[in-house]
Design a protein around this motif. Structure first.
Motif, short mmCIF file in Angstrom:
data_model
loop_
_atom_site.label_atom_id
_atom_site.label_comp_id
_atom_site.label_asym_id
_atom_site.label_seq_id
_atom_site.Cartn_x
_atom_site.Cartn_y
_atom_site.Cartn_z
N ALA A 224 -135.04 77.16 -33.47
CA ALA A 224 -134.23 76.20 -34.20
C ALA A 224 -135.14 75.12 -34.78
O ALA A 224 -136.25 74.89 -34.28
N VAL A 225 -134.68 74.47 -35.84
CA VAL A 225 -135.32 73.25 -36.31
C VAL A 225 -134.60 72.09 -35.66
O VAL A 225 -133.40 71.90 -35.83
N LEU A 226 -135.34 71.30 -34.88
CA LEU A 226 -134.81 70.10 -34.25
C LEU A 226 -135.29 68.89 -35.05
O LEU A 226 -136.47 68.78 -35.36
N ASP A 227 -134.35 68.02 -35.37
CA ASP A 227 -134.64 66.88 -36.24
C ASP A 227 -134.40 65.58 -35.48
O ASP A 227 -133.43 65.46 -34.73
N VAL A 228 -135.30 64.62 -35.70
CA VAL A 228 -135.19 63.32 -35.04
C VAL A 228 -135.24 62.23 -36.10
O VAL A 228 -136.26 62.01 -36.75
N ALA A 229 -134.10 61.55 -36.30
CA ALA A 229 -134.07 60.39 -37.20
C ALA A 229 -134.65 59.19 -36.48
O ALA A 229 -134.28 58.92 -35.32
N LEU A 230 -135.53 58.47 -37.12
CA LEU A 230 -136.15 57.32 -36.46
C LEU A 230 -135.17 56.19 -36.20
O LEU A 230 -135.42 55.31 -35.38
N THR A 231 -134.03 56.22 -36.89
CA THR A 231 -133.03 55.16 -36.70
C THR A 231 -132.38 55.22 -35.34
O THR A 231 -132.02 54.18 -34.77
#
Length: 593
Positions: A224-231
């Motif tokens: 999977a592509v795991l995404d982390v928003a810095l907000t």
């Protein structure tokens, strides 16, 4: 004529890296470990830089960095003096300020003996000043192994992936931010496992950090592509429910995916945060790399009758081949390679490949059939040229066999549900045998001349097969698993192996779930002649797995041959060993004639 020497001496590109300005591609070449540079527009022939591995570009596209044992080098792309720095660099990244390289390396002078609790072998983040040659080691991430770093485009913040230890089976990776200028750090929480391909990308709400890992909860299942928003620092799965599998991420939010028997390039949409397809690539693709803005890309590709080459061009195509490192293979008459589609015993859609002997068609059957299982199990067969010892479809076809390359459930290319569907040795095995029966029914395969083989997990399936049926007249078990409990205790990826096998050996007196899934439990049933091959220094699937099977077959009087290659790990690398293995493979399956 196709010979063993022609196979092992074919020069193939590895690890392409495109320059930030999109004008050139640096790549390695194996065998030989040579670094080359080629123009994206084809305006100049490839130019050799020298011996080394792992090429990377300086942010201004003026220099190529690469590694040799104990040294890091920088070569001007237009020619001139090379600079070198001594010291181990397990991984490195030239930073945007032009003067600094982030280096990952262990502390020197490790003690003898190794002490697990004393952090031996952990990589630390270091900053090399290329002007002075001085190395600064920030006092951050104390006691943790630094596995990967990625710099925010334009410079400044580093995303840093750490683990509790260098153990590949570490299930506690964490994501951090680090500012080299101020020394400040920020925690972004625990990652899915095993995390890698760390990349920055920009969405409408600002910068994100993404990585590839097994779909939570893991560790078994599709990527999977795991995404982390810095907000907010939350880790979100961007590929849930999609019918393909991400392989790698690169700049510009680009994603290389495995899609059935082919590959494709997708881009992370900055508004929807979903993947949007940009370009389909026939066959297999490796090492997607992009320029600074993601407009120009390069990738290594192989198609059914073409060896691996570097292709480059606009991200939406066309990509043009820019290397031709093995022209001698173009004179070979390959066997016809067909795409297969069929249904499993429960109706699940499956695919695979069939390779016929050169100059033959289905009408010339039935043929002796060698089924070759892929590794992983989270691997697959793509529609590429399959020639090497661990994927010897054309090599065996050239000796008169038809070769079946099944993609059973548990592998990649069809999304997480497909990868997580089934138990090793059960549903995946049913998918393989269903495909064999279909080829027999269609008059392609002779039911009295069947063989099976594979490497790594493919070796497991071969060992499993001969303990379940006596239909096979020859088998090859390469670097294969015979006992899941022992592998969970001694292999590099212990937690992953325990998840596949179903249990650990220390979970009470047993019998354990892994006993039911282990080929060694069925050794008394084996009647098929078995060729066992293994590297003496294999730490992924240790040699004890092969020795266990060998001793069991010797105990029960089963015809077999046990071959150990000294100095070799999970992959067989030395030229003479690869030649020997190709010869043994053909010779062993000649009993199907």
């Amino acid at each position: 004529m196709l010979t063993e020497e022609l196979v092992v001496d074919a020069r193939l590109p590895v690890g392409p890296a495109i320059s930030p300005d999109g004008r050139r591609v640096a790549y390695g070449e194996m065998p030989g470990r040579t670094i080359w540079v080629v123009a994206v527009d084809g305006g100049a022939p490839p130019r050799e830089l020298g011996q080394g591995i792992d090429p990377k570009w300086s942010p201004d596209s003026r220099y190529v960095y690469f590694r040799t044992e104990g040294q890091l080098h920088r070569e001007p792309v237009e020619g001139g003096g090379r600079r070198s720095w001594s010291g181990e660099a397990a991984a490195y990244l030239p930073l945007a300020d032009h003067h600094t390289v982030a280096v990952l390396s262990p502390d020197p002078g490790e003690s003898d003996p190794w002490v697990w609790s004393e952090a031996a072998g952990r990589h630390r983040l270091r900053l090399l000043d290329v002007r002075s040659g001085e190395v600064y080691t920030p006092e951050v991430f104390q006691g943790r192994h630094v596995a990967e770093v990625a710099e925010r485009p334009g410079g400044g913040m580093l995303a840093v992936l750490t683990q509790e230890s260098p153990d590949p089976g570490d299930l506690r990776p964490r994501l951090h931010l680090f500012d080299p200028a101020t020394g400040e750090t920020r925690e972004l929480g625990a990652c899915a496992v095993p995390a890698g391909s760390l990349t920055w990308w920009e969405a409408v709400d600002g910068w994100h950090v993404a990585y590839v890992a097994t779909t939570p909860p893991g560790p078994v299942g599709g990527n999977a592509v795991l995404d982390v928003a810095l907000t907010d620092g939350k880790h979100r799965n961007l590929t849930e429910g999609l019918p393909f599998c991400p392989l790698t991420l690169t700049s510009g939010g680009l994603v290389l995916v495995a899609d059935g028997l082919d590959a494709a390039i997708h881009r992370l949409d900055p508004v929807t945060r979903r993947l949007a397809e940009l370009l389909r690539l026939t066959g297999q693709a490796f090492w997607l790399t992009a320029d600074a803005d993601g407009a120009t890309v390069a990738v290594a590709r192989s198609e059914a009758y073409e060896p691996r080459s570097v292709f480059a061009g606009p991200v939406q195509g066309p990509l043009v081949r820019r290397t031709d490192t093995a022209p001698e293979l173009r004179a070979i008459g390959w066997g016809a390679q067909e795409r297969l589609s069929y249904r499993g015993h429960d109706g699940l859609d499956l695919d695979g490949l069939l390779v016929l002997p050169p100059g033959k068609s289905r009408d010339d059957g039935p043929f002796s059939l060698v089924t070759f299982a892929h590794g992983g199990p989270y691997g697959r067969w793509a529609d590429q040229l399959l020639l090497q010892h661990h994927e010897p479809a054309q090599w065996l076809a050239g000796d008169g066999h038809a070769v079946f390359l099944p993609n059973p459930r548990g592998g990649q290319g069809h999304g997480h549900a497909f990868a997580a569907n089934g138990t090793v040795g059960r549903e995946e095995w049913q998918d393989v045998i269903t495909g064999i029966d279909l080829l027999i029914e269609r008059g392609i395969a002779d039911p009295d001349r069947l063989g099976i083989g594979g490497y790594s997990h493919g070796g497991y399936l071969a060992a499993w097969a001969v303990g379940q049926t006596d239909r096979f007249k020859a088998a090859l078990v390469g670097a294969g698993i015979s006992d899941w409990g022992m592998l969970a205790a001694t292999g590099e990826f212990g937690p992953f192996e325990a998840a596949l096998g179903g249990s650990h050996g220390w979970e009470g007196r047993g019998p354990h779930p892994h006993d039911e899934r282990s080929p060694i439990s069925y050794a008394s049933r084996i009647r098929t002649p078995v060729l066992i091959v293994h590297g003496a220094q294999d730490t992924n699937v240790p040699l004890g797995q092969a020795e266990f099977l060998h001793r069991a077959l010797r105990w029960f009087g089963v015809e077999h041959e046990f071959v150990v290659y000294p100095r070799e790990g999970h992959a067989i690398a030395e030229r003479n060993h690869r030649i020997d293995l190709l010869r043994r493979t053909r010779s062993w399956f000649r009993r199907l004639r």
